[in-house]
Write an enzyme that holds these catalytic residues in place. Structure first.
Site, PDB file in Angstrom:
ATOM      1  N   SER A  30       0.854  -1.272  -0.081  1.00 15.13           N
ATOM      2  CA  SER A  30       0.312  -0.181  -0.123  1.00 15.13           C
ATOM      3  C   SER A  30       0.816   1.188   0.050  1.00 15.13           C
ATOM      4  CB  SER A  30      -0.880  -0.037   1.009  1.00 15.13           C
ATOM      5  OG  SER A  30      -1.947  -1.111   1.048  1.00 15.13           O
ATOM      6  N   HIS A  61      -2.756   0.404  -4.467  1.00 13.72           N
ATOM      7  CA  HIS A  61      -2.035  -0.648  -5.169  1.00 13.72           C
ATOM      8  C   HIS A  61      -2.148  -0.593  -6.669  1.00 13.72           C
ATOM      9  CE1 HIS A  61      -1.240  -3.523  -1.603  1.00 13.72           C
ATOM     10  NE2 HIS A  61      -2.131  -2.623  -1.105  1.00 13.72           N
ATOM     11  N   HIS A  83      -4.576  -9.739  -1.210  1.00 14.55           N
ATOM     12  CA  HIS A  83      -4.575 -10.003   0.083  1.00 14.55           C
ATOM     13  C   HIS A  83      -5.506 -11.112   0.333  1.00 14.55           C
ATOM     14  CE1 HIS A  83      -3.533  -5.704  -0.408  1.00 14.55           C
ATOM     15  NE2 HIS A  83      -2.833  -6.049   1.016  1.00 14.55           N
ATOM     16  N   TYR A  85      -7.787 -11.413   2.584  1.00 17.42           N
ATOM     17  CA  TYR A  85      -8.891 -10.975   3.105  1.00 17.42           C
ATOM     18  C   TYR A  85      -9.888 -10.691   1.866  1.00 17.42           C
ATOM     19  CZ  TYR A  85      -6.993  -6.188   2.208  1.00 17.42           C
ATOM     20  OH  TYR A  85      -6.564  -5.107   1.678  1.00 17.42           O
ATOM     21  N   GLU A  86      -9.435 -10.747   0.716  1.00 22.91           N
ATOM     22  CA  GLU A  86     -10.147 -10.427  -0.428  1.00 22.91           C
ATOM     23  C   GLU A  86     -10.919 -11.368  -0.923  1.00 22.91           C
ATOM     24  OE1 GLU A  86      -8.282  -8.182  -3.914  1.00 22.91           O
ATOM     25  OE2 GLU A  86      -6.385  -8.192  -2.325  1.00 22.91           O
ATOM     26  N   ALA A 113       2.638  -1.049   4.237  1.00 20.13           N
ATOM     27  CA  ALA A 113       2.453  -0.115   5.068  1.00 20.13           C
ATOM     28  C   ALA A 113       1.832  -0.741   6.460  1.00 20.13           C
ATOM     29  CB  ALA A 113       1.187   1.023   4.490  1.00 20.13           C
ATOM     30  N   MET A 211      -1.725  -6.288   7.298  1.00 20.72           N
ATOM     31  CA  MET A 211      -2.504  -7.512   6.774  1.00 20.72           C
ATOM     32  C   MET A 211      -1.933  -8.290   5.632  1.00 20.72           C
ATOM     33  SD  MET A 211      -5.955  -5.294   6.756  1.00 20.72           S
ATOM     34  CE  MET A 211      -6.355  -4.092   8.267  1.00 20.72           C
ATOM     35  N   SER A 212      -0.619  -8.085   5.521  1.00 15.58           N
ATOM     36  CA  SER A 212       0.078  -8.665   4.404  1.00 15.58           C
ATOM     37  C   SER A 212       1.606  -9.125   4.907  1.00 15.58           C
ATOM     38  CB  SER A 212       0.101  -7.776   3.374  1.00 15.58           C
ATOM     39  OG  SER A 212       1.199  -6.871   3.564  1.00 15.58           O
ATOM     40  N   ASN A 235       0.368   4.810  10.386  1.00 13.69           N
ATOM     41  CA  ASN A 235      -0.369   5.438  11.395  1.00 13.69           C
ATOM     42  C   ASN A 235      -0.130   4.648  12.677  1.00 13.69           C
ATOM     43  OD1 ASN A 235      -1.824   3.454   9.681  1.00 13.69           O
ATOM     44  ND2 ASN A 235      -2.729   3.106  11.794  1.00 13.69           N
ATOM     45  N   HIS A 247      -8.398   3.858   6.085  1.00 10.80           N
ATOM     46  CA  HIS A 247      -7.556   3.476   4.964  1.00 10.80           C
ATOM     47  C   HIS A 247      -6.845   4.764   4.024  1.00 10.80           C
ATOM     48  CE1 HIS A 247      -5.388   0.796   2.177  1.00 10.80           C
ATOM     49  NE2 HIS A 247      -5.876   1.395   1.186  1.00 10.80           N
TER      50      HIS A 247
END
Length: 272
Positions: A30, A61, A83, A85-86, A113, A211-212, A235, A247
């Protein structure tokens, strides 16, 4: 996993992509999509045109495969990742690594990120990943054994190569970019973590959370590749900062850090 997915993607790429091993593969997470300085573009293909992969669905992306020359090195960059989660399964998540393996690429740099957990960090800092915590308990290696991917029970004592990590630090020093070592915690997402979860991750030794990256790192390590990880703190994680997580903040942080990303990656590539 369905190996035909990898075969279709490899078969779509021009023969030039397999004419010689790349010196380095990069997966840009990201906000990292425009962070490359390229001397000469050899191949550029949108993900949307590649069978087995498909267009990126996450803002920030870019969704491009690029083979290019830089500092007399051949680099293969996957500008954007898929990802878990997709809801697409592991094939598309680890596909970039598998294609790099088939290209006989020796090393891979994984970028992302992340949310900062360590109070010494602040948004805009970089973290050289030295180790990770897989909070999901799942692995892309679950399933039928594929001999080409290495041992059935691969050792994960040192996933992230020490020499590549030192090269990242040297590149950061030359670039006058703030970077520290850290442990990356991997959660599935797509929701952000609760403050209680972040306190638990901190107690486990995590410095950042995202998350990756970990699935690709595990897969690449199992396949015998040297792995490096680099995270931009976009963040502070839930409960560390009282701000609502969004996001859009991740994307904005990537945009603000773009000049630092470019010089840092360029200096790292020059050292490969």
């Amino acid at each position: 996993m369905n190996l035909k997915t990898f075969d279709e993607t490899a078969g779509y790429l021009p023969d030039l992509c397999f004419s010689r091993p790349p010196d380095l593969g990069i997966i840009l997470g990201s906000g990292w999509g425009d962070a490359l300085l390229m001397d000469e573009v050899i191949v550029r293909i949108p993900y949307a045109d590649m069978p087995g992969l498909g267009a990126s669905t996450v803002k920030g992306h870019a969704g491009e495969f690029i083979m290019f020359n830089s500092h007399s090195k051949r680099i293969v960059a996957w500008c954007g990742r898929r990802h878990y989660y997709e809801g697409i399964g592991w094939e598309q998540v680890v596909l970039p690594v598998e294609i790099l393996r088939r290209m006989c690429c020796p090393s891979i740099l994984l970028t992302n990120a992340s949310g900062g957990i360590n109070p010494a960090l602040k948004p805009g800092d970089f973290v050289v990943i030295r180790d990770h915590i897989n909070l999901t308990g799942l692995s892309p290696l679950i399933g039928a054994y594929v001999q080409e991917w290495g041992e059935r029970f691969p050792d994960m004592t040192e996933v992230y190569n020490r020499h590549l990590a030192e090269m990242l630090h040297a590149a950061a020093h030359t670039s006058q970019v703030r970077a520290m070592d850290g442990v990356y915690a991997y959660a599935f997402g797509p929701c952000y973590e609760t403050p209680a979860e972040i306190r638990a991750y901190k107690a486990q030794g995590a410095d950042v959370v995202g998350m990756s990256t970990v699935p690709e790192a595990v897969f690449a390590k199992a396949c015998g590749m040297k792995v490096a990880g680099l995270s931009l703190v976009s963040n502070m994680a839930a409960g560390i900062s009282m701000r609502k997580l969004d996001h859009a903040e991740v994307v904005a942080a990537g945009d603000a850090a773009k000049p630092a990303m470019r010089i840092l990656l360029d200096n790292f590539i020059s050292r490969i």
